[in-house]
Design an enzyme around this catalytic site. Structure first.
Site, PDB file in Angstrom:
ATOM      1  N   ASP A 167       1.178  -1.166  -0.548  1.00 25.53           N
ATOM      2  CA  ASP A 167      -0.148   0.091  -0.047  1.00 25.53           C
ATOM      3  C   ASP A 167       0.630   1.480   0.171  1.00 25.53           C
ATOM      4  OD1 ASP A 167      -2.249   1.006  -0.215  1.00 25.53           O
ATOM      5  OD2 ASP A 167      -2.807   1.659   2.057  1.00 25.53           O
ATOM      6  N   ASP A 205      -3.008  -5.412  -5.611  1.00 24.13           N
ATOM      7  CA  ASP A 205      -2.402  -4.133  -5.811  1.00 24.13           C
ATOM      8  C   ASP A 205      -0.683  -3.439  -5.882  1.00 24.13           C
ATOM      9  OD1 ASP A 205      -4.852  -2.737  -5.122  1.00 24.13           O
ATOM     10  OD2 ASP A 205      -4.263  -2.866  -2.918  1.00 24.13           O
ATOM     11  N   ASP A 357     -15.066  -0.543   4.702  1.00 25.04           N
ATOM     12  CA  ASP A 357     -13.719   0.437   3.804  1.00 25.04           C
ATOM     13  C   ASP A 357     -13.098   0.955   5.610  1.00 25.04           C
ATOM     14  OD1 ASP A 357     -13.497  -0.823   1.461  1.00 25.04           O
ATOM     15  OD2 ASP A 357     -15.107   0.529   1.245  1.00 25.04           O
TER      16      ASP A 357
END
Length: 377
Positions: A167, A205, A357
């Site tokens: 991230d 990601d 989230d």
């Protein structure tokens, strides 16, 4: 806030006491991670925002970064084999018995939202995430999931999520302390895969968000991902490994494909294809079209396909690009290994609906009100 890369919210693997809401006791709207000893629980799942433009994401705090060019001996590879195209994994998907939604359903039978959440979310198979770096435990935890699926003749979906520099140092920073440690962790992860059918969604990601890395760091990460694919498939030839393609609102197909090729996604020794829309909201039709363009640009054998996260995309992505528990979303297509679409191997629920989230509840925790909104829309 403009966010150009994905943010994966991870609350951690250690079970804790959830703070109460207004009633002064444990909130009936929110379920914490279940206590699990012999088998893993569903780790908190991510939220991937729609970027306005690809750009470097600033780190809120330091995070482990990929090491400099390493001299680790690559995993020996076997001569490539010609493979026929398959559009789907055989069988039915596995629902792991330990998850936050199942904990909530078991604990709140009298809640008026119970029937909707139980029937429309809790009964669906979902991915099992391995988001904490725990080398000594990961083999047994993965094996608990894969053996559970094998015992029922079902196909589990597992998500290794421990890449260093995760991230870009944002909300979900963490993972292995370096790429050599990550390589060793993947070896242990692979040892738990068993010999049955299993789908591996490799490091959400890790490719699409690589803009924040330097060229050298990016090359090192991609080398580790390619190695990971080879190790996973060598450990279990029936494992199907998919690489990160972001989603249709992020990188252009050609750019994404170029990075995927560097990460080994075009090689059948490492890869069975790509995944997209993990924890995002883009429509299935948009993702099908995008994934096919990425696969065309990627090249490789005709056996390469794509899997799509459809857990929350029933109404598509918000027009304003909001990614954090946006209002007005609903459940997407049920998880299935039979999509009827060429080169689309599966629709999966990688993000379990109802796990916040961070806006409708604590990041990564199951929030019944959010789940009910998704399921009843």
């Amino acid at each position: 806030m403009v966010v150009a890369a994905s943010i994966v919210v991870v609350a951690g693997a250690v079970a804790g006491v959830l703070a109460a809401f207004d009633d002064g006791g444990r909130a009936s709207d929110e379920a914490g991670p279940p206590e699990v000893s012999a088998s893993p629980r569903l780790a908190p799942l991510p939220a991937v925002p729609t970027p306005s433009a690809p750009a470097t994401t600033a780190s809120a705090s330091p995070s482990p970064s990929p090491s400099a060019r390493r001299t680790t001996t690559p995993t020996p590879s076997k001569p490539p084999k010609k493979r026929e195209h398959r559009t789907a994994v055989a069988g039915r998907l596995y629902r792991h018995p330990d998850s936050q939604v199942l904990e909530w359903v078991r604990s709140h039978s009298g809640d008026p939202r119970h029937a909707v959440i139980a029937s429309r979310i809790a009964e669906q198979p979902a991915a099992v995430w391995f988001a904490d770096y725990a080398p000594d435990a990961v083999t047994a935890r993965v094996a608990a999931v894969t053996s559970g699926g094998a015992a029922l003749g079902r196909v589990p979906v597992v998500v290794p999520y421990a890449i260093p520099g995760r991230d870009c140092g944002g909300h979900s920073l963490g993972g292995a302390p370096g790429l050599d440690a990550y390589d060793a962790w993947i070896d242990r992860f692979a040892a738990g895969l068993g010999s049955g059918e299993v789908i591996v969604v490799l490091e959400p990601d890790s490719v699409a968000q690589a803009e924040c890395l330097s060229a050298g760091e990016r090359a090192d990460r991609f080398a580790s991902l390619a190695r990971a694919g080879r190790v996973l498939k060598a450990a279990n030839p029936r494992a199907r490994v998919y690489f990160d393609a972001g989603h249709s609102g992020w990188n252009a197909p050609g750019k994404q494909a170029a990075w995927l090729k560097q990460a080994g996604a075009a090689s059948p020794e490492s890869s069975d294809g790509i995944f997209s829309n993990v924890s995002n909201f883009h429509t299935t039709a948009d993702e099908v079209a995008y994934d096919r363009r990425v696969l065309d640009a990627l090249g490789g054998p005709a056996s390469l396909g794509a899997v799509i996260d459809t857990s929350r995309n029933g109404n598509g992505a918000p027009a304003d690009g909001e990614w954090c528990d946006p209002a007005g979303r609903k459940l997407g297509r049920a998880p299935t290994l039979s999509t009827g679409e060429a080169r689309i191997d599966a629709y999966l629920w990688v993000k379990l609906p109802g796990e916040s989230d961070g806006c409708k509840g604590r990041p990564g925790t199951f929030t019944a009100s959010y789940a009910y909104d998704l399921a009843s829309s």
